[in-house]
Every structure is written in structure tokens, then in C-alpha cells.
Scaffold this active site. Structure first.
Site, PDB file in Angstrom:
ATOM      1  N   VAL A  83       0.849  -1.195   0.000  1.00 14.40           N
ATOM      2  CA  VAL A  83       0.000   0.000   0.000  1.00 14.40           C
ATOM      3  C   VAL A  83       0.883   1.243   0.000  1.00 14.40           C
ATOM      4  CG1 VAL A  83      -1.783   1.302   1.235  1.00 14.40           C
ATOM      5  CG2 VAL A  83      -1.828  -1.219   1.211  1.00 14.40           C
ATOM      6  N   LYS A  84       0.716   2.068  -1.037  1.00 16.46           N
ATOM      7  CA  LYS A  84       1.512   3.290  -1.164  1.00 16.46           C
ATOM      8  C   LYS A  84       0.806   4.416  -0.402  1.00 16.46           C
ATOM      9  CE  LYS A  84       4.435   4.644  -5.017  1.00 16.46           C
ATOM     10  NZ  LYS A  84       4.468   5.040  -6.430  1.00 16.46           N
ATOM     11  N   VAL A  85       1.536   5.038   0.517  1.00 17.17           N
ATOM     12  CA  VAL A  85       0.943   6.055   1.391  1.00 17.17           C
ATOM     13  C   VAL A  85       1.702   7.364   1.235  1.00 17.17           C
ATOM     14  CG1 VAL A  85       0.281   6.619   3.760  1.00 17.17           C
ATOM     15  CG2 VAL A  85       0.414   4.207   3.048  1.00 17.17           C
TER      16      VAL A  85
END
Ligand code: G3P
Length: 216
Positions: A83-85
Site C-alpha cells: 500500500v503506497k501512502v
């Protein structure tokens, strides 16, 4: 140094995987928007099914209350989803919460070494300093990348650094020299790393000599 492909284009990914160089993929809302024609979950599932490694899918919500459930939905798409945050206060809280749930994260939109440091401390699996876009605003991106790599190494932090926003083969070389664990590159940059004009010139000399000989 590992190479990830920075694209959401399925055809590019299929071709790059065949080269045996690509160990993961990173996407972002801009790259995903270029592909269209399907919903995001389907796009990411298709990519995750053909890539032998981590596939980054970026959150689009902006509050902790929304980011965590969105991240859980993305993580459920496939076991290799990361998951890219985007780095922010809300993003750090999300990274920390997800790290406790065993969901891998990639802290993105990093333009300063301190941003990378705090993301690593919060538990980010990967941190993505942007090279090309930092150079676009006349900041010494290599200096920032080198500083960040040194900090992570000096303190033995577990996060892996993904050199991102790579625009040229020189950026890839600089990332390798700086000590980045990974460079995520557009497909055209990956192909350009294979080629050199002198290779073609000298290969032609060799082939001409062969063809003019009586060896064949
Ligand atoms: O996907 C993250 C990063 O590599 C994108 O960089 O400059 O091509 O938008 P850029």
C-alpha cells in the site's frame, strides 16, 4: 540494487518481466489514470498476477479514518500488494497502524531525507524519494538520496529505499551509487540501460568482417 517498473501498463509489464530484470512494480494515480478502461482493483489484480514481487497501489483518501480501511481493501486484492501512502501526519499514522497489522507500505512523495527517516521509523516497508521531480525544482536530488541512504544505513533501519521519479539512465546509475535498494524506472529507461551506440557500431564491424570472410 533491484529494479521495479514504474507503470500500470500491462503490456510493458509483461515485456519487462520477460527480461528477467523486474522484481516489482510501482503505480500511482497518474500512471493508473493513463491506462483507464477498468476499475482500479481489477487493474492492480491483473498486475499483481503477472509480477513476481511487490506491487505498489496508492491510497487516494487523505484522512487516517479513511486511509486505513482503503489500505485493507487494497491489501486484500493480492498477497503481493504493497500500500503506497503519501507522506503526511495522517499518512504516518496510517503507516504505523498498518505495520502493526502486517500490511506492507511504501511511503511515497518523499522530497527530503527527514521525510524518509520518519517514515522508516513509523514502520514503512519501503520509502520512495522522488529524484526527477526534485531536480525539476532545481534541488540537488542526488544529495538528498545519498543523505537518506546514509541515514538508513548508519542506523540499521529495516526499510528499503526505492529511488523513484527516475527519468534517465543517469538517475538509475546515481541511485545505484547512492546505495538505494531499489530503483523504480519507466520501461523506456530500463530499455535504454541495455543499449549503447558503440555496441551497435562495433557489432556491425564484427558482422561485416564475418560476412566478408570464408568462415560462414
Ligand atoms: O511512481 C512514483 C514515481 O516514480 C513517479 O515519478 O516523476 O514519473 O511522476 P514521476
Amino acid at each position: 540494487m533491484k529494479f521495479f517498473l514504474d507503470t500500470a501498463n500491462i503490456e510493458e509489464i509483461k515485456e519487462a518481466v520477460q527480461l528477467g530484470l523486474v522484481e516489482g512494480v510501482t503505480t500511482n494515480p497518474l500512471l493508473a489514470s493513463k491506462e483507464g478502461g477498468k476499475d482500479f482493483a481489477t487493474m492492480i489484480k491483473e498486475i499483481a498476477d503477472i509480477v513476481p514481487g511487490p506491487v505498489s497501489a496508492e491510497l487516494v483518501s487523505t484522512t487516517f479514518a479513511e486511509m486505513v480501511p482503503e489500505a485493507r481493501r487494497l491489501a486484500k486484492i493480492a498477497p503481493n500488494i504493497v500500500v503506497k501512502v503519501p507522506i503526511s501526519i495522517e499518512g504516518l499514522k496510517t503507516i504505523h497502524a498498518l505495520s502493526k497489522e502486517g500490511i506492507k507500505t511504501n511511503a511515497t512523495l518523499i522530497f527530503g531525507a527527514n521525510q524518509g527517516l520518519v517514515a522508516a521509523k513509523a514502520g514503512a516497508t519501503y520509502i520512495s524519494p522522488f529524484i526527477g521531480r526534485l531536480e525539476d525544482v532545481n534541488v540537488d536530488a542526488l544529495q538528498m538520496l545519498t543523505t537518506l541512504c546514509d541515514i538508513i544505513n548508519i542506523h540499521g533501519l529495516k526499510t528499503e529505499i526505492i529511488a523513484a521519479s527516475v527519468r534517465t539512465t543517469a538517475h538509475a546509475t546515481q541511485a545505484a551509487l547512492a546505495g538505494a535498494h531499489i530503483a523504480t524506472v519507466p520501461y523506456k529507461v530500463l530499455l535504454a540501460m541495455v543499449e549503447h551506440p558503440m555496441t551497435d557500431i562495433v557489432n556491425r564491424i564484427f558482422m561485416d568482417a564475418w560476412n566478408q570472410s570464408d568462415l560462414k
